[in-house]
Motif scaffolding. Structure first.
Motif, short mmCIF file in Angstrom:
data_model
loop_
_atom_site.label_atom_id
_atom_site.label_comp_id
_atom_site.label_asym_id
_atom_site.label_seq_id
_atom_site.Cartn_x
_atom_site.Cartn_y
_atom_site.Cartn_z
N GLN A 187 0.85 -1.15 0.00
CA GLN A 187 0.00 0.00 0.00
C GLN A 187 0.90 1.22 0.00
O GLN A 187 1.90 1.24 0.70
CB GLN A 187 -0.89 0.01 1.24
CG GLN A 187 -1.73 -1.22 1.39
CD GLN A 187 -2.36 -1.32 2.77
OE1 GLN A 187 -2.14 -0.50 3.62
NE2 GLN A 187 -3.15 -2.35 2.97
N PHE A 188 0.52 2.23 -0.79
CA PHE A 188 1.33 3.44 -0.80
C PHE A 188 0.47 4.63 -1.20
O PHE A 188 -0.61 4.48 -1.78
CB PHE A 188 2.52 3.31 -1.76
CG PHE A 188 2.15 3.32 -3.20
CD1 PHE A 188 2.14 4.50 -3.91
CD2 PHE A 188 1.80 2.15 -3.86
CE1 PHE A 188 1.79 4.52 -5.25
CE2 PHE A 188 1.46 2.16 -5.19
CZ PHE A 188 1.45 3.35 -5.90
N ALA A 189 0.98 5.80 -0.91
CA ALA A 189 0.37 7.06 -1.33
C ALA A 189 1.51 8.04 -1.59
O ALA A 189 2.55 7.98 -0.93
CB ALA A 189 -0.56 7.59 -0.25
N SER A 190 1.32 8.91 -2.56
CA SER A 190 2.37 9.89 -2.86
C SER A 190 1.74 11.20 -3.31
O SER A 190 0.60 11.24 -3.77
CB SER A 190 3.32 9.35 -3.94
OG SER A 190 2.65 9.19 -5.17
N ILE A 191 2.53 12.25 -3.19
CA ILE A 191 2.13 13.57 -3.64
C ILE A 191 3.38 14.27 -4.15
O ILE A 191 4.48 14.04 -3.64
CB ILE A 191 1.45 14.39 -2.52
CG1 ILE A 191 0.89 15.68 -3.07
CG2 ILE A 191 2.40 14.63 -1.36
CD1 ILE A 191 -0.03 16.40 -2.11
N TYR A 214 8.59 15.97 -3.63
CA TYR A 214 7.91 14.69 -3.76
C TYR A 214 7.92 14.01 -2.39
O TYR A 214 8.90 14.07 -1.66
CB TYR A 214 8.66 13.83 -4.79
CG TYR A 214 8.17 12.41 -4.93
CD1 TYR A 214 7.08 12.11 -5.72
CD2 TYR A 214 8.83 11.36 -4.30
CE1 TYR A 214 6.63 10.80 -5.87
CE2 TYR A 214 8.40 10.06 -4.44
CZ TYR A 214 7.30 9.78 -5.22
OH TYR A 214 6.86 8.49 -5.36
N TYR A 215 6.81 13.35 -2.06
CA TYR A 215 6.72 12.57 -0.83
C TYR A 215 5.97 11.28 -1.14
O TYR A 215 4.97 11.30 -1.85
CB TYR A 215 5.98 13.33 0.28
CG TYR A 215 5.68 12.47 1.48
CD1 TYR A 215 6.70 12.12 2.36
CD2 TYR A 215 4.41 11.97 1.70
CE1 TYR A 215 6.43 11.31 3.45
CE2 TYR A 215 4.13 11.16 2.79
CZ TYR A 215 5.15 10.82 3.66
OH TYR A 215 4.90 10.01 4.72
N ARG A 216 6.47 10.17 -0.60
CA ARG A 216 5.81 8.88 -0.77
C ARG A 216 5.83 8.11 0.55
O ARG A 216 6.86 8.01 1.20
CB ARG A 216 6.51 8.05 -1.85
CG ARG A 216 5.87 6.68 -2.03
CD ARG A 216 6.57 5.87 -3.08
NE ARG A 216 6.14 4.50 -3.03
CZ ARG A 216 5.80 3.79 -4.08
NH1 ARG A 216 5.86 4.32 -5.28
NH2 ARG A 216 5.43 2.54 -3.97
N TYR A 217 4.67 7.60 0.90
CA TYR A 217 4.51 6.76 2.08
C TYR A 217 4.18 5.35 1.60
O TYR A 217 3.25 5.17 0.80
CB TYR A 217 3.37 7.29 2.95
CG TYR A 217 2.97 6.36 4.07
CD1 TYR A 217 3.69 6.33 5.25
CD2 TYR A 217 1.88 5.51 3.93
CE1 TYR A 217 3.33 5.47 6.28
CE2 TYR A 217 1.50 4.65 4.95
CZ TYR A 217 2.24 4.63 6.12
OH TYR A 217 1.88 3.78 7.12
N GLU A 257 7.18 -8.45 10.26
CA GLU A 257 6.81 -7.19 10.87
C GLU A 257 6.25 -6.28 9.79
O GLU A 257 6.58 -6.42 8.61
CB GLU A 257 8.01 -6.51 11.52
CG GLU A 257 8.60 -7.24 12.70
CD GLU A 257 9.76 -6.49 13.31
OE1 GLU A 257 10.01 -5.33 12.90
OE2 GLU A 257 10.43 -7.06 14.18
N ASN A 258 5.42 -5.35 10.21
CA ASN A 258 4.96 -4.32 9.28
C ASN A 258 6.14 -3.44 8.91
O ASN A 258 6.97 -3.11 9.76
CB ASN A 258 3.87 -3.47 9.94
CG ASN A 258 2.62 -4.26 10.24
OD1 ASN A 258 2.34 -5.27 9.60
ND2 ASN A 258 1.87 -3.81 11.22
N GLU A 259 6.23 -3.10 7.64
CA GLU A 259 7.32 -2.24 7.19
C GLU A 259 6.74 -0.93 6.66
O GLU A 259 5.80 -0.94 5.87
CB GLU A 259 8.14 -2.91 6.08
CG GLU A 259 9.29 -2.06 5.63
CD GLU A 259 10.10 -2.70 4.52
OE1 GLU A 259 11.27 -2.37 4.40
OE2 GLU A 259 9.53 -3.51 3.77
N THR A 260 7.30 0.17 7.11
CA THR A 260 6.87 1.48 6.68
C THR A 260 8.07 2.22 6.10
O THR A 260 9.15 2.20 6.70
CB THR A 260 6.30 2.29 7.87
OG1 THR A 260 5.24 1.55 8.45
CG2 THR A 260 5.78 3.62 7.41
N ILE A 261 7.88 2.85 4.95
CA ILE A 261 8.95 3.63 4.31
C ILE A 261 8.39 5.00 3.97
O ILE A 261 7.33 5.12 3.35
CB ILE A 261 9.46 2.95 3.03
CG1 ILE A 261 10.01 1.56 3.32
CG2 ILE A 261 10.53 3.83 2.36
CD1 ILE A 261 10.38 0.77 2.08
#
Length: 104
Positions: free
Chosen positions: A1-5, A24-27, A40-44
């Motif tokens: 799952q991701f979102a960016s702007i 630019y930003y991406r989650y 484990e859950n991974e967040t970048i």
């Protein structure tokens, strides 16, 4: 799952000089998988900012000097930062080559 702007802007200081800026930003989120032993859950989080100035000495040549900052922040502490400076020279013909010559 991701979102960016992202966003970008150009400004013509003069006919031959143009400036540009962008961000630019991406989650990203990757949930743990059931088949992993220590899953484990991974967040970048990725952050990027860039700025540059271009000069067009002729109609067919452009020079651009730019700076780019990248930062990566992860949930598993693999964080790092990049700083880049790039000089780009772009050459473009005044007129495209005729199609007949390219296909012959």
């Amino acid at each position: 799952q991701f979102a960016s702007i992202q966003g970008a802007a150009n400004y013509n200081f003069m006919r031959q000089i143009v400036g540009d800026i962008g961000a630019y930003y991406r989650y990203s989120f990757t949930p743990e998988r059931e088949d992993e032993v220590n899953g484990e859950n991974e967040t970048i989080n990725r952050y990027q900012a860039r700025v540059g100035i271009g000069y067009e000495p002729t109609r067919w040549m452009t020079l651009r000097l730019g700076y780019e900052f990248n930062k990566y922040v992860t949930s598993d502490d693999d964080d790092y930062t990049e700083n880049r400076v790039l000089l780009t020279i772009t050459l473009v013909p005044d007129q495209p080559w005729p199609l007949e010559e390219r296909c012959a």
